[in-house]
Design an enzyme around this catalytic site. Structure first.
Site, PDB file in Angstrom:
ATOM      1  N   ARG A   1      87.921  58.155 -57.854  1.00 45.52           N
ATOM      2  CA  ARG A   1      88.028  59.206 -56.860  1.00 45.52           C
ATOM      3  C   ARG A   1      86.742  59.959 -56.631  1.00 45.52           C
ATOM      4  O   ARG A   1      86.259  60.063 -55.516  1.00 45.52           O
ATOM      5  CB  ARG A   1      89.037  60.259 -57.338  1.00 45.52           C
ATOM      6  CG  ARG A   1      90.171  60.512 -56.454  1.00 45.52           C
ATOM      7  CD  ARG A   1      91.286  61.000 -57.334  1.00 45.52           C
ATOM      8  NE  ARG A   1      91.285  60.250 -58.567  1.00 45.52           N
ATOM      9  CZ  ARG A   1      91.867  59.084 -58.713  1.00 45.52           C
ATOM     10  NH1 ARG A   1      92.522  58.550 -57.745  1.00 45.52           N
ATOM     11  NH2 ARG A   1      91.808  58.424 -59.856  1.00 45.52           N
TER      12      ARG A   1
ATOM     13  N   HIS B   1      84.023  70.590 -64.260  1.00 44.26           N
ATOM     14  CA  HIS B   1      84.133  69.671 -63.113  1.00 44.26           C
ATOM     15  C   HIS B   1      84.287  70.524 -61.846  1.00 44.26           C
ATOM     16  O   HIS B   1      85.356  70.603 -61.255  1.00 44.26           O
ATOM     17  CB  HIS B   1      85.358  68.771 -63.332  1.00 44.26           C
ATOM     18  CG  HIS B   1      85.449  67.593 -62.416  1.00 44.26           C
ATOM     19  ND1 HIS B   1      84.679  67.438 -61.289  1.00 44.26           N
ATOM     20  CD2 HIS B   1      86.252  66.492 -62.470  1.00 44.26           C
ATOM     21  CE1 HIS B   1      85.002  66.301 -60.695  1.00 44.26           C
ATOM     22  NE2 HIS B   1      85.941  65.706 -61.394  1.00 44.26           N
TER      23      HIS B   1
ATOM     24  N   LYS C   1      68.394  51.313 -71.260  1.00 47.12           N
ATOM     25  CA  LYS C   1      67.087  50.988 -71.846  1.00 47.12           C
ATOM     26  C   LYS C   1      66.531  52.178 -72.618  1.00 47.12           C
ATOM     27  O   LYS C   1      65.416  52.139 -73.119  1.00 47.12           O
ATOM     28  CB  LYS C   1      66.091  50.627 -70.739  1.00 47.12           C
ATOM     29  CG  LYS C   1      66.489  49.436 -69.899  1.00 47.12           C
ATOM     30  CD  LYS C   1      65.404  49.171 -68.862  1.00 47.12           C
ATOM     31  CE  LYS C   1      65.829  48.101 -67.880  1.00 47.12           C
ATOM     32  NZ  LYS C   1      64.929  48.066 -66.710  1.00 47.12           N
TER      33      LYS C   1
ATOM     34  N   ARG D   1      77.738  62.298 -62.919  1.00 47.18           N
ATOM     35  CA  ARG D   1      78.826  62.362 -63.907  1.00 47.18           C
ATOM     36  C   ARG D   1      78.290  61.783 -65.204  1.00 47.18           C
ATOM     37  O   ARG D   1      77.653  60.726 -65.215  1.00 47.18           O
ATOM     38  CB  ARG D   1      80.028  61.559 -63.444  1.00 47.18           C
ATOM     39  CG  ARG D   1      81.036  61.406 -64.576  1.00 47.18           C
ATOM     40  CD  ARG D   1      82.361  60.903 -64.121  1.00 47.18           C
ATOM     41  NE  ARG D   1      83.054  61.923 -63.344  1.00 47.18           N
ATOM     42  CZ  ARG D   1      84.328  61.826 -62.983  1.00 47.18           C
ATOM     43  NH1 ARG D   1      85.029  60.755 -63.312  1.00 47.18           N
ATOM     44  NH2 ARG D   1      84.897  62.785 -62.294  1.00 47.18           N
TER      45      ARG D   1
HETATM   46  C1  NCD Z   1      89.485  64.088 -63.488  1.00 45.60           C
HETATM   47  C2  NCD Z   1      88.215  63.989 -64.318  1.00 45.60           C
HETATM   48  O1  NCD Z   1      87.455  63.032 -64.153  1.00 45.60           O
HETATM   49  O2  NCD Z   1      88.019  64.883 -65.112  1.00 45.60           O
HETATM   50  N1  NCD Z   1      89.531  63.141 -62.472  1.00 45.60           N
HETATM   51  C3  NCD Z   1      88.910  63.405 -61.292  1.00 45.60           C
HETATM   52  O3  NCD Z   1      87.749  63.697 -61.211  1.00 45.60           O
HETATM   53  N2  NCD Z   1      89.669  63.394 -60.202  1.00 45.60           N
HETATM   54  C4  NCD Z   1      90.711  64.127 -64.290  1.00 45.60           C
HETATM   55  C5  NCD Z   1      90.986  62.994 -65.241  1.00 45.60           C
HETATM   56  O4  NCD Z   1      90.188  62.069 -65.397  1.00 45.60           O
HETATM   57  O5  NCD Z   1      92.051  63.050 -65.846  1.00 45.60           O
END
Ligand code: NCD
Length: 311
Positions: free
Chosen positions: A51, A129, A80, A101
């Site tokens: 997502r 997040h 690396k 991420r």
């Molecule tokens: C969430 C995450 O990555 O923290 N997902 C997301 O970004 N929609 C929640 C999850 O992974 O459970």
């Protein structure tokens, strides 16, 4: 130059501006399809995602920009041994904005210190997040018509769930919010969040273990997945993973206008028939995620005025 690393990096007013822009985009997406022409977004994903990465990419493509990046640490120079500081200095030469991420808490913050382009935290370990939170806020505002005076139940893995930590932090700035924290003992909200966010701002909250008992009080129910990848041993995960399962029967206990949110991916914590309940808002949340990321990209690139009517 602005970054979005922590949910509090934007003031309440700035968040409201992003949400308003997301609403305008939702009302007429075609007006925005050239706003980021010739701009590039890099997605640096050191951890699995469907997502969030695709949502960022769709957002940039919807704005007429282009995207580049990688979707696992193995396929990048991290394998690396390259540091995040070096990687971001390199990416700054290739793109105008980036979303990162990373499994390590604080990695996007560190990247932002060496970056020449805006950095967006797309999830760092079990920490924060913030763009999921913007998505959640937009969904709550659209469902309830406000971001204040409601009771929210957060249910599931409140310890490792970064979306939960960011949402609590962000909602702590609005008035009249009451939190009900529903989790097994082992997966309670970390102490630092309780102390630094809830206690420090004198925000009312309760910690409970039963979802059914509190269901009738909730205006929002935020369900979460037990975060398998952050457990030290499989046994604990297996024991805890199905603690809460939202069923049609449990939905009967809830208010008629309650909204159920979930950041997704869902595993077992919401049964499929609940999807047909008008109170299920989690797929709408996905769509809102694209609008809000479009609005955030425009804002960080200084293009928030784009798409306005010129006539
Ligand atoms: C969430 C995450 O990555 O923290 N997902 C997301 O970004 N929609 C929640 C999850 O992974 O459970």
């Amino acid at each position: 130059m602005r970054h979005m690393i922590d949910p509090l990096d934007f003031s309440v007013q700035e968040v409201e501006n992003v949400l308003d822009l997301a609403d305008s985009i939702a009302a007429d997406p075609s007006r925005y399809r050239e706003v980021c022409r010739y701009k590039k977004l890099a997605t640096l994903f050191y951890e699995p995602s469907t997502r969030t990465r695709l949502s960022f990419e769709a957002a940039m493509l919807n704005l007429g920009g282009s995207v580049l990046g990688f979707s696992s640490a193995d396929s990048s120079s991290a394998s690396k041994g390259e540091s995040i500081a070096d990687t971001i200095r390199v990416i700054s030469c290739y793109a105008d904005i980036c979303a990162i991420r990373h499994p390590k808490e604080g990695a996007p913050l560190r990247a932002s210190m060496y970056s020449r382009i805006p950095v967006i935290n797309a999830g760092d370990g079990g920490h924060q997040h913030p763009t999921q939170t913007l998505t959640d806020l937009l969904t709550i505002r659209r469902r309830l018509g406000r971001l204040q005076d409601f009771t929210i139940g957060l249910c599931g893995d409140l310890k490792f769930g970064r979306t939960v930590h960011s949402l609590i932090k962000s909602l702590s700035r609005y008035s009249g919010i009451r939190f009900i924290l529903i989790s097994p003992e082992e997966l309670r909200v970390p102490d630092y969040v309780i102390r630094e966010v809830l206690d420090a701002n004198a925000i009312p909250y309760e910690e409970v273990t039963s979802l059914e008992d509190v269901m009738p009080q909730l205006d929002i129910l935020y369900m979460t997945r037990v975060q398998k990848e952050r457990f030290f041993n499989e046994e604990d995960y297996v024991r805890l993973k199905d603690t809460y399962i939202l069923t049609e029967d449990k939905m009967k206990l809830a208010k008629e206008k309650m909204a159920v949110l979930h950041p997704l991916p869902r595993v077992n914590e919401i049964t499929l028939p609940v999807d047909n309940d008008p109170r299920a808002a989690y797929f709408e949340q996905v769509q809102n995620g694209v609008y809000v990321r479009m609005a955030l990209i425009m804002t960080l690139l200084g293009l928030a005025d784009g798409g306005k009517e010129t006539k």
